[in-house]
Write an enzyme that holds these catalytic residues in place. Structure first.
Site, PDB file in Angstrom:
ATOM      1  CG  ASN A   1      36.095  44.325  44.074  1.00 45.71           C
ATOM      2  OD1 ASN A   1      36.523  44.460  43.215  1.00 45.71           O
ATOM      3  ND2 ASN A   1      35.476  45.240  44.623  1.00 45.71           N
TER       4      ASN A   1
ATOM      5  CG  ASN B   1      34.624  50.168  49.412  1.00 50.43           C
ATOM      6  OD1 ASN B   1      35.868  50.258  49.188  1.00 50.43           O
ATOM      7  ND2 ASN B   1      33.879  50.038  48.192  1.00 50.43           N
TER       8      ASN B   1
ATOM      9  CD  GLU C   1      35.390  47.800  41.383  1.00 58.09           C
ATOM     10  OE1 GLU C   1      35.960  48.803  40.765  1.00 58.09           O
ATOM     11  OE2 GLU C   1      35.809  47.147  42.484  1.00 58.09           O
TER      12      GLU C   1
ATOM     13  CG  ASP D   1      34.616  46.073  48.371  1.00 56.91           C
ATOM     14  OD1 ASP D   1      34.741  46.593  49.350  1.00 56.91           O
ATOM     15  OD2 ASP D   1      35.508  46.700  47.265  1.00 56.91           O
TER      16      ASP D   1
END
Length: 264
Positions: A8, A155, A36, A153
């Site tokens: 990321n 999360n 990202e 990612d």
């Protein structure tokens, strides 16, 4: 051997200015999955599209978010993909640039960026909706009979050993019971493999991949393991070694590298 890195970037232009291209050229990676990007196509320089791999230039493919300076995923690969698929087929989430599939023979490599729900209750609801939409996508992928690895990612910290302060985060996005149960379904019901945990079932602090910019999280190693390589069992069983690079910081996440005994 196949070397795959997931990272990321928290902005590709920011990471670029912190020495990412020089580090990348020394890694001899075959595939690099990016999350990202925080950029659109017009924002990328030519060397961001095709950076040096150490063994020639990478091929670059990207899924940009429609919103400027937001989300976005990409993939750099030494070998040109046979096919690239953009998005999961959900217009709202595909507009956020969260999924890109690259096929190489019988192998598929997929950068994925699961939404964060930490900014507001509305974003947490959007995260739950994405997880609902994404679960059948994963099931369909698994049923194709190919070897697949989803890098990125997610999360979600899956278990208590995956973050420093698990007790105080049980009601916070990223460690909610519903999120953790969803990831358990992916691993236990659908049969995907968490490659890092396969190789290091008990590792705690050294496993973290993300640190908040608040307080002294990095200095005190108050981290979370939310970046994964999630693979089909056939590929996951061929994982030889994995590492999390922390000597330099390109973003608030650390690169996750896995070497596979795979010739394709």
């Amino acid at each position: 051997m196949l070397r795959i890195i997931s990272l990321n970037l928290n902005g590709i232009r920011s990471a670029w200015s912190k020495g990412l291209p020089q580090w990348l050229a020394a890694q001899e990676a075959d595939v690099v999955c990016l999350q990202e990007l925080k950029a659109q196509e017009k924002d990328l320089s030519p060397d961001m599209f095709a950076p040096e791999s150490g063994r020639g230039p990478f091929h670059g493919h990207f899924h940009y978010a429609e919103k400027k300076g937001y989300s976005g995923v990409g993939i750099w690969s030494r070998q040109a993909p046979d096919r690239v698929t953009v998005g999961i087929g959900h217009p709202g989430f595909d507009a956020e640039g969260r999924y890109l599939r690259a096929d190489f023979g019988q192998l598929s490599v997929i950068p994925v960026y699961v939404p964060s729900g930490s900014s507001s209750p509305e974003r947490q609801e959007a995260k739950f909706q994405f997880l609902d939409e994404f679960l059948p996508v994963l099931a369909t992928l698994k049923a194709e009979g190919r070897e697949v690895v989803l890098c990125g990612d997610w999360n979600i910290a899956h278990q208590e050993i995956d973050l420093k302060n698990w007790k105080s985060n049980q009601k916070n996005s990223g460690f909610l019971p519903e999120e953790r149960a969803w990831l358990t379904r992916v691993l236990d019901e659908q049969g995907w493999m968490d490659v890092y945990r396969h190789l290091h079932p008990d590792t705690t602090g050294e496993a973290y991949t993300w640190w908040s910019n608040r307080g002294q999280a990095w200095a005190k190693n108050v981290g979370w393991r939310i970046d994964y390589q999630i693979a089909t069992p056939g590929l996951g069983a061929k994982a030889l070694q994995t590492s999390i690079y922390k000597e330099q910081r390109f973003s608030d996440h650390a690169p996750l590298t896995v070497d596979y005994d795979w010739e394709g």
